[in-house]
Design a protein around this motif. Structure first.
Motif, PDB file in Angstrom:
ATOM      1  N   ALA A  61       0.632  -1.267   0.416  1.00  0.00           N
ATOM      2  CA  ALA A  61      -0.147   0.121   0.119  1.00  0.00           C
ATOM      3  C   ALA A  61       0.499   1.271  -0.073  1.00  0.00           C
ATOM      4  CB  ALA A  61      -1.033   0.326   0.964  1.00  0.00           C
ATOM      5  N   GLU A  62       2.264   1.055  -0.198  1.00  0.00           N
ATOM      6  CA  GLU A  62       2.961   2.321   0.122  1.00  0.00           C
ATOM      7  C   GLU A  62       2.323   3.425  -1.175  1.00  0.00           C
ATOM      8  OE1 GLU A  62       6.359   0.118   2.369  1.00  0.00           O
ATOM      9  OE2 GLU A  62       7.075   0.043   0.050  1.00  0.00           O
ATOM     10  N   PRO A  63       2.443   3.699  -0.882  1.00  0.00           N
ATOM     11  CA  PRO A  63       1.955   5.568  -2.518  1.00  0.00           C
ATOM     12  C   PRO A  63       2.768   5.689  -3.753  1.00  0.00           C
ATOM     13  CG  PRO A  63       1.755   6.278  -0.273  1.00  0.00           C
ATOM     14  CD  PRO A  63       2.410   4.902   0.920  1.00  0.00           C
ATOM     15  N   ASP A  95      -8.632  -2.181  -4.131  1.00  0.00           N
ATOM     16  CA  ASP A  95      -8.559  -0.487  -5.113  1.00  0.00           C
ATOM     17  C   ASP A  95      -7.274   0.406  -5.244  1.00  0.00           C
ATOM     18  OD1 ASP A  95     -10.249   1.867  -6.373  1.00  0.00           O
ATOM     19  OD2 ASP A  95      -9.791   2.807  -4.861  1.00  0.00           O
ATOM     20  N   VAL A  96      -6.581   0.476  -6.083  1.00  0.00           N
ATOM     21  CA  VAL A  96      -5.506   1.621  -6.313  1.00  0.00           C
ATOM     22  C   VAL A  96      -6.242   3.010  -7.129  1.00  0.00           C
ATOM     23  CG1 VAL A  96      -3.743   1.881  -7.690  1.00  0.00           C
ATOM     24  CG2 VAL A  96      -4.239  -0.176  -6.738  1.00  0.00           C
ATOM     25  N   ASP A  97      -5.996   4.019  -6.033  1.00  0.00           N
ATOM     26  CA  ASP A  97      -6.475   4.883  -6.201  1.00  0.00           C
ATOM     27  C   ASP A  97      -5.198   6.022  -7.091  1.00  0.00           C
ATOM     28  OD1 ASP A  97      -7.299   8.069  -7.080  1.00  0.00           O
ATOM     29  OD2 ASP A  97      -8.744   7.707  -5.658  1.00  0.00           O
ATOM     30  N   GLU A  98      -5.102   6.616  -8.457  1.00  0.00           N
ATOM     31  CA  GLU A  98      -4.317   6.986  -9.222  1.00  0.00           C
ATOM     32  C   GLU A  98      -3.927   8.323  -8.194  1.00  0.00           C
ATOM     33  OE1 GLU A  98      -1.864   6.314 -13.455  1.00  0.00           O
ATOM     34  OE2 GLU A  98      -4.425   4.507 -12.936  1.00  0.00           O
ATOM     35  N   THR A 148      -5.466   9.969  -5.515  1.00  0.00           N
ATOM     36  CA  THR A 148      -4.843  10.321  -4.108  1.00  0.00           C
ATOM     37  C   THR A 148      -3.901   9.671  -3.840  1.00  0.00           C
ATOM     38  OG1 THR A 148      -6.352   8.539  -3.294  1.00  0.00           O
ATOM     39  CG2 THR A 148      -7.402  10.479  -3.301  1.00  0.00           C
ATOM     40  N   LYS A 149      -2.958   8.185  -4.294  1.00  0.00           N
ATOM     41  CA  LYS A 149      -2.069   7.759  -4.079  1.00  0.00           C
ATOM     42  C   LYS A 149      -2.642   6.895  -2.947  1.00  0.00           C
ATOM     43  CE  LYS A 149       0.837   9.595  -6.881  1.00  0.00           C
ATOM     44  NZ  LYS A 149       1.370   8.407  -7.924  1.00  0.00           N
ATOM     45  N   ILE A 150      -4.006   6.504  -2.650  1.00  0.00           N
ATOM     46  CA  ILE A 150      -4.164   5.138  -1.292  1.00  0.00           C
ATOM     47  C   ILE A 150      -4.430   4.187  -2.313  1.00  0.00           C
ATOM     48  CG2 ILE A 150      -6.100   4.639   0.141  1.00  0.00           C
ATOM     49  CD1 ILE A 150      -5.918   8.127   0.482  1.00  0.00           C
ATOM     50  N   THR A 151      -4.312   2.832  -1.838  1.00  0.00           N
ATOM     51  CA  THR A 151      -3.973   1.595  -2.257  1.00  0.00           C
ATOM     52  C   THR A 151      -5.228   0.620  -1.236  1.00  0.00           C
ATOM     53  OG1 THR A 151      -1.958   1.665  -3.527  1.00  0.00           O
ATOM     54  CG2 THR A 151      -2.654  -0.306  -2.630  1.00  0.00           C
ATOM     55  N   ASP A 152      -5.614   0.229  -1.595  1.00  0.00           N
ATOM     56  CA  ASP A 152      -6.678  -0.493  -0.475  1.00  0.00           C
ATOM     57  C   ASP A 152      -6.086  -1.895  -0.256  1.00  0.00           C
ATOM     58  OD1 ASP A 152      -8.476  -2.173   0.978  1.00  0.00           O
ATOM     59  OD2 ASP A 152     -10.587  -1.144   0.533  1.00  0.00           O
TER      60      ASP A 152
END
Lengths: 272, 272
Positions: free
Chosen positions: A93-95, A255-258, A260-264
Motif C-alpha cells: 500500500a506504499e504510495p 482499489d488503487v487510486d492514482e 489520491t495515491k491510496i491503495t486498499d
C-alpha cells in the motif's frame, strides 16, 4: 561424550531435513551417515519432532515399511502467516508503488528470498490436501514464489512461456486474453514438460480477470493433465466473476487510486 | 528436564537459522523466543556450530557488539559439490535432451528445487568474497538458480526483463546481441530496482558468446551500479573469447553432436 554426539546428531538431522521439506529420508541413510543404530536415530527424531512441534516450526511424519522413512513438513503458524500477510499488505500500500495505469510495483517483494520462502510454505500448508504432482506458473514475476511453493512441496516447477522459445523443443501453444492488457497473447508449454494425467497446482503472483490463469488451465488440459487448484498472492476484488472458478488468494486488492495515491489492499487472514 | 529443553532449543535454533542463511539474528531474539538466558543460547549455538562443522553442513559466525548476533552460513563440501556437478553433467548428456539447433533441454533440472538450492549454495560459497549487494539475472530459465543464490546470500534478486513491461514503471533499456540467436534484442531494468553504487553479482543458466551477460553488465553500469562478478551454470567451450572477461562456470559444454546424439559436457570440479 555420548550426550555431545546426540546433540550434534540432532542439529545435523534438523538441518538436513529442513533443507529438503517433504522428502522421504530412509532411516538407513541417517544410520550410515552418523554411524548410529536406527533405534538411536529414532530417538533423535522424536526429540526434533517435539521441538519443531512445540515451536510451531513443522511436523515430522514417519512412513512405515521397507520403502518408508521420515520426512519433515514445514508449518507456518496462523500467527506467523497473518503477521506476514499484514506486512505484505502494508508494504504493497506504499504510495510510491502505484504505476501509471493503476498497477502496483511488486517486484522487489516478489524477488526477496526470505519473504517468498514463507509465502511458498503458506501455499503448501493451505493447498497440500490437493496432492499435486507439479506446480505450474507463467513467466516472469510469479516464478520465485511458485518455485518456493514447489520447494515446500518437494515438487518440480513447470514454467509456461509467453510465445514459444527455440531452446525448449516442440511445444503446445494456446491463445488467451490477458485481463490487464485486453490483448490476445500466446503462451506455450514444452510438450515434454508435463506427462498426461499429472495433477497440477497453478501458482501466480497476481490475478485480475483471470485470463492468464484460464489460459494456463486450458494449456494443462491440452496436454492431457489436470488442474487441481489455483493459488495467487494478490487477486483484485473487481471483477468479482473471474474467468476461473475456484482459487485461493492471500491478499485482495480492492482499489488503487492514482489520484489520491491510496491503495486498499487487505490480507485474507487465517485467524478470523 | 533441562536436558530435553536443551535438545529442543538446539533443534529449533538449527531450523530457524538454516531457514535464513547469512541473516544476522540477535541473541536477544532467541533469548526471548526460548525464555532462556543469553549465555544458555550461546552454549546451544556452540553445540550447533560443532555439529554443522563436523558434518560439513555450514559454519556459524558470531558478530560481536550491540548490533551483533549470530548467523548461519551454509557450506557445501567439495565432495558434495563434485557429486552434484557430476550428476548434472551426466543428466545433461542424456541423448534426448538435444533440441534441433544444437541446444540442450535443461528446464526440468533448472526448475527442480532441491538441485537449485545446492547450486545456489555452491555459487555463494565460491563467490562470497566478492561481497555483492544484489544478485541479478535475466528472465526466464535462470531465475530459479539466481533466486536460490540470492537466498544463500540473503540478498534480493533483480530480474532484467526482455523488452519493457508496463507493470514495472519507468525503465532503462539497452540493445544487445544474443550469442545464440545473433539478433539484436532489447533488455530493460526498472529504474527503481537498483540503487547507484550497488555491487551486483550476475547469475545465469547458460553462456555461449556472452552477449546476454555483456548486455546485463552494460545495463548495470547504465544505472550507475557496478558488476563485481558473473556466475553461470553452463558455459560453452567455444567461442573461447567471450564478450565478458571474467566469469565462473560450474559446467563446460564442449560439444553437442545432433547426428550421433553425443553431448560432451564436463563439470569444473573443486577437488582437482
Amino acid at each position: 561424550m555420548d550426550k555431545v554426539r546426540k546433540m550434534e546428531r540432532v542439529a545435523a538431522l534438523t538441518k538436513i531435513m529442513a533443507d529438503r521439506p517433504r522428502y522421504l529420508f530412509s532411516l538407513s541413510y541417517f544410520s550410515d551417515l552418523f554411524g548410529a543404530a536406527k533405534s538411536t536415530i529414532c530417538e533423535d527424531i522424536t526429540a526434533i519432532k517435539e521441538a519443531t512441534g512445540h515451536f510451531g516450526l513443522g511436523t515430522i511424519e514417519t512412513v512405515a515399511g521397507a520403502a518408508g522413512g521420515i520426512r519433515f513438513i514445514p508449518r507456518v503458524s496462523a500467527k506467523e502467516t497473518d503477521a506476514l500477510l499484514n506486512e505484505l499488505a502494508l508494504r504493497l500500500a506504499e504510495p510510491d508503488r502505484i504505476i501509471p495505469g493503476g498497477f502496483l510495483y511488486m517486484s522487489d517483494l516478489l524477488f526477496t528470498p526470505h519473504l517468498m520462502v514463507k509465502v511458498g510454505e503458506i501455499f503448501m500448508e493451505r493447498l497440500e490436501r490437493l496432492a499435486p504432482d507439479y506446480i505450474l506458473t507463467v513467466e516472469t514475476k510469479g516464478i520465485p514464489l511458485a518455485f518456493m511453493t514447489a520447494r515446500a512441496f518437494d515438487l518440480p516447477l513447470i514454467t509456461v512461456r509467453r510465445g514459444s522459445k527455440v531452446t525448449e523443443g516442440s511445444a503446445v501453444s494456446i491463445n488467451y486474453v490477458s485481463g490487464s492488457s485486453k490483448r490476445i497473447q500466446t503462451m506455450s508449454l514444452p510438450k515434454r514438460a508435463l506427462p498426461a494425467g499429472a495433477k497440477v497446482l497453478i501458482i501466480d503472483d497476481f490475478m485480475k480477470a483471470g485470463g492468464t490463469a484460464r489460459g494456463m488451465v486450458d494449456l494443462v488440459y491440452e496436454v492431457g493433465a489436470k488442474v487441481v487448484g489455483i493459488g495467487v498472492l494478490v487477486a483484485t476484488a473487481e471483477p468479482e466473476d473471474k474467468l476461473v472458478e475456484d482459487y485461493l488468494s492471500l491478499l485482495i486488492l480492492h482499489d488503487v487510486d492514482e489520484h489520491t495515491k491510496i491503495t486498499d489492499i487487505r490480507p485474507v487472514l487465517t485467524s478470523v
